[in-house]
Design an enzyme around this catalytic site. Structure first.
Site, PDB file in Angstrom:
ATOM      1  N   ARG A 186       0.854  -1.186   0.000  1.00 45.26           N
ATOM      2  CA  ARG A 186       0.000   0.000   0.000  1.00 45.26           C
ATOM      3  C   ARG A 186       0.893   1.240   0.000  1.00 45.26           C
ATOM      4  O   ARG A 186       1.779   1.363   0.823  1.00 45.26           O
ATOM      5  CB  ARG A 186      -0.946   0.031   1.200  1.00 45.26           C
ATOM      6  CG  ARG A 186      -2.016   1.115   1.069  1.00 45.26           C
ATOM      7  CD  ARG A 186      -3.020   1.086   2.207  1.00 45.26           C
ATOM      8  NE  ARG A 186      -3.830  -0.116   2.218  1.00 45.26           N
ATOM      9  CZ  ARG A 186      -4.869  -0.307   3.029  1.00 45.26           C
ATOM     10  NH1 ARG A 186      -5.200   0.630   3.911  1.00 45.26           N
ATOM     11  NH2 ARG A 186      -5.568  -1.425   2.979  1.00 45.26           N
ATOM     12  N   SER A 223      -8.458   0.790   0.517  1.00 45.46           N
ATOM     13  CA  SER A 223      -9.444   0.926   1.578  1.00 45.46           C
ATOM     14  C   SER A 223      -9.824   2.387   1.796  1.00 45.46           C
ATOM     15  O   SER A 223     -10.355   3.035   0.909  1.00 45.46           O
ATOM     16  CB  SER A 223      -8.928   0.273   2.860  1.00 45.46           C
ATOM     17  OG  SER A 223      -9.937   0.192   3.825  1.00 45.46           O
ATOM     18  N   GLU A 226     -11.086  -2.503  17.009  1.00 43.94           N
ATOM     19  CA  GLU A 226     -11.644  -1.191  17.316  1.00 43.94           C
ATOM     20  C   GLU A 226     -11.679  -0.252  16.115  1.00 43.94           C
ATOM     21  O   GLU A 226     -12.440   0.713  16.108  1.00 43.94           O
ATOM     22  CB  GLU A 226     -10.862  -0.537  18.459  1.00 43.94           C
ATOM     23  CG  GLU A 226      -9.356  -0.478  18.278  1.00 43.94           C
ATOM     24  CD  GLU A 226      -8.882   0.635  17.378  1.00 43.94           C
ATOM     25  OE1 GLU A 226      -9.510   1.716  17.408  1.00 43.94           O
ATOM     26  OE2 GLU A 226      -7.910   0.432  16.637  1.00 43.94           O
TER      27      GLU A 226
END
Length: 585
Positions: free
Chosen positions: A37, A133, A387
């Site tokens: 990425r 993403s 989370e």
């Protein structure tokens, strides 16, 4: 062969920008458990067509050496809507095929969960998703799934990286990108939505929902998947409202500065759209590749409450528990998991209710593999989360899926509304049952990796020597107090120490290449802070010292007071952020 990147390099050369040229070519983009990425630009340090071809050649060769029948089992390839995503997917598919692998190139835009679902359904050796993403618009990425349809973990990341370094030669035919899209794509999507439908427990109840939802895909690919899944759960289409300005895929992400639903302000447009309607109760959001989920609820005051990732984890976990109980299956066979930096509320729930809870390192590469391990142990792992708004609902995909999380949340909210309760009221009820949990997560900005290493070395050993990381865990001199409170637990996954185990060795994977220290604090010598536990982790994310803190107990005011004291002391006493010239986020 890539005219765009050639033009970039020529321009830099013409301008005499040799510093930038050196930056782009002095080191290759690193392949790790997250795959690749980076920003899209010329040079081997960035994401571009050449890097994608080279990475795929190495990945294919490594897979064929390490996975039985890899060529016949093949690989699923998908892509999102980002600039160059389609081109990268086509080049990767061609490279796989030239290595003799069967290729299932999904036709059109897909959300990330379609790749592991398809790879699992087809029994493939690999899955590959081209996406960055929720990263900025100029980034792209290369996400790899192993033969178990879970993201790769060590040692495969290192093995693939080494094979890529041996596979850098690219011939003329590699640029042809001749692989055709797979004709079975629509049938696979139908199988995905059938799986989603099976997750619904109360379709008749959903059909008569009193709620109205406002949805944003954040300029990503989520809309057709979320909308179809919503209807598969039995909800009426009229209850699904869409933020028009963010509905269609747009790689520029024009209405948000950062396309991550977690970021402050990211839901502003969705909430504003919902506020224009008196009847809209809940805002739903996916990130651009729709593997994450976020939600907000309108309070009686008219204000909106954006649920944190941990609050959604507790809510969806409690909903999974309720469904499991309704099935009549033995509670001791139920299992759930969460990452180590996530809230401990799911652990408290498991302790009280009697089901199995497991903690893993950060990331669904670990959570997904832990779910498979739990299944091998004869347990039913129906939920896991981290989370960072990532949720695994059900047992068909061992990865986060923002769409199944979204529809499960809608079903839960509808059931609660039938009982006369809001989601926020239900969360308060959970606090009464399992204790009040409040998180406080943030980071400090540090632009010098060497300084970050010195900070952690001082914290561990009392000396600012990064080489001290090679010392024995017996040499650790970690602090014994924080904000005046006694340290009751310490775990260092960089050097390999855990105060809670008999041999002081951690049960989780030790990684000397990154910093990660977890702790818990008790009371002061005078008994201050009694009855409130604060747990925390401080680790590096890139070069930034990032911290995750959580206070828990029965007294909300006491929890929030102690948590605030520990947060301030973590920066002042442990990281010495002002002294070290760090910036507060």
């Amino acid at each position: 062969r890539d005219e765009e990147t050639i033009a970039e390099i020529r321009s830099l050369h013409t301008d005499g920008d040799y510093q930038e040229l050196a930056k782009r070519f002095s080191s290759r983009i690193a392949f790790g458990t997250a795959g690749l990425r980076a920003r899209m630009a010329a040079g081997v340090a960035n994401m571009n067509s050449l890097v994608v071809i080279q990475a795929t050649q190495g990945l294919a060769r490594y897979a064929c050496e390490n996975i039985p029948n890899a060529r016949e089992r093949g690989v699923v390839v998908g892509h999102d809507h980002r600039w160059r995503s389609k081109r990268f997917a086509e080049l990767a598919s061609t490279a796989f095929r030239r290595e003799g692998m069967k290729v299932y190139l999904l036709d059109g835009l897909v959300h990330t969960p379609m790749v592991p679902f398809s790879a699992s359904s087809l029994g493939c050796a690999l899955g590959l998703m081209i996406t960055a993403s929720h990263n900025p618009a100029n980034d792209n990425g290369y996400k790899v799934y192993w033969e178990n349809a879970v993201q790769i973990i060590p040692p495969h990341d290192g093995g693939i990286a080494r094979m890529i370094d041996k596979s850098l030669e690219v011939d003329e035919e590699a640029w042809a990108a001749t692989c055709e899209p797979w004709q079975g794509t629509e049938d696979m999507k139908a199988r995905y939505f059938e799986m989603v439908k099976q997750l619904s427990r109360h379709p008749a109840n959903n059909a008569s929902t009193s709620l109205q939802f406002m949805y944003t895909p954040m300029h990503g690919v989520g809309l057709p998947f979320a909308q179809t899944a919503f209807e598969a759960f039995g909800f009426p289409s009229k209850a699904f409202n869409i933020v028009a300005q963010q509905a269609q895929p747009d790689p520029a992400f024009p209405t948000v500065s950062f396309p991550n639903p977690e970021e402050k302000g990211a839901l502003d447009l969705a909430i504003a759209s919902a506020s224009q309607r008196e009847d809209v109760n809940i805002v739903l959001a996916n990130d651009p590749d729709a593997d994450r989920f976020c939600a907000a609820e309108k309070l009686p005051s008219g204000e909106w409450r954006v649920f944190t990732g941990d609050q959604l984890g507790a809510l969806l976990g409690s909903w999974a528990l309720r469904g499991y109980k309704e099935s009549g299956a033995p509670i001791e066979k139920l299992a759930m998991a969460a990452s180590t930096v996530s809230s401990k509320m799911l652990r408290a729930m498991a302790k009280k209710e009697g089901f199995v809870f497991r903690e893993t390192l950060t990331g669904f590469k670990f959570l997904g593999n832990e779910a498979l391990t739990l299944e091998d142990e004869g347990l039913s792992c129906v939920f896991a989360y981290e989370e960072a708004i990532g949720y695994m609902v059900g047992k068909s995909i061992r990865d986060k899926d923002g769409v199944t999380a979204l529809v499960s949340f809608c079903e839960m909210a509808t059931a609660l509304a039938k009982e006369g309760k809001t989601v926020s009221q239900h969360l308060d009820d959970l606090y009464l049952s399992y204790g009040y949990f409040k998180t406080s997560n943030s980071y400090f900005i540090c632009r010098d990796p060497a300084k970050t290493d010195r900070i952690f070395s001082t914290l561990r050993f009392g000396v600012p020597d990064p080489k001290a990381i090679d010392a024995s865990p017996l040499a650790l001199a970690l602090p014994r107090t924080l904000a005046g409170f006694e340290i009751t637990y310490l775990r260092d996954l960089t050097v390999g120490y855990d105060s809670s185990t008999p041999d002081h060795k951690p049960t989780l994977l030790v990684d000397p290449s990154s910093h990660m220290i977890s702790f818990a604090v008790g009371s002061t010598s005078e008994g201050e802070g009694e009855g409130v536990e604060v747990t925390g982790t401080v680790r590096t994310s890139g070069t930034e010292p990032k911290f995750y803190l959580e206070g828990s107990g029965n007294d909300r005011q006491a929890v929030e007071s102690k948590l605030a004291n520990v947060r301030e002391a973590l920066g002042d006493e442990w990281l010495r952020w002002k002294e070290n010239g760090l910036e507060s986020a």
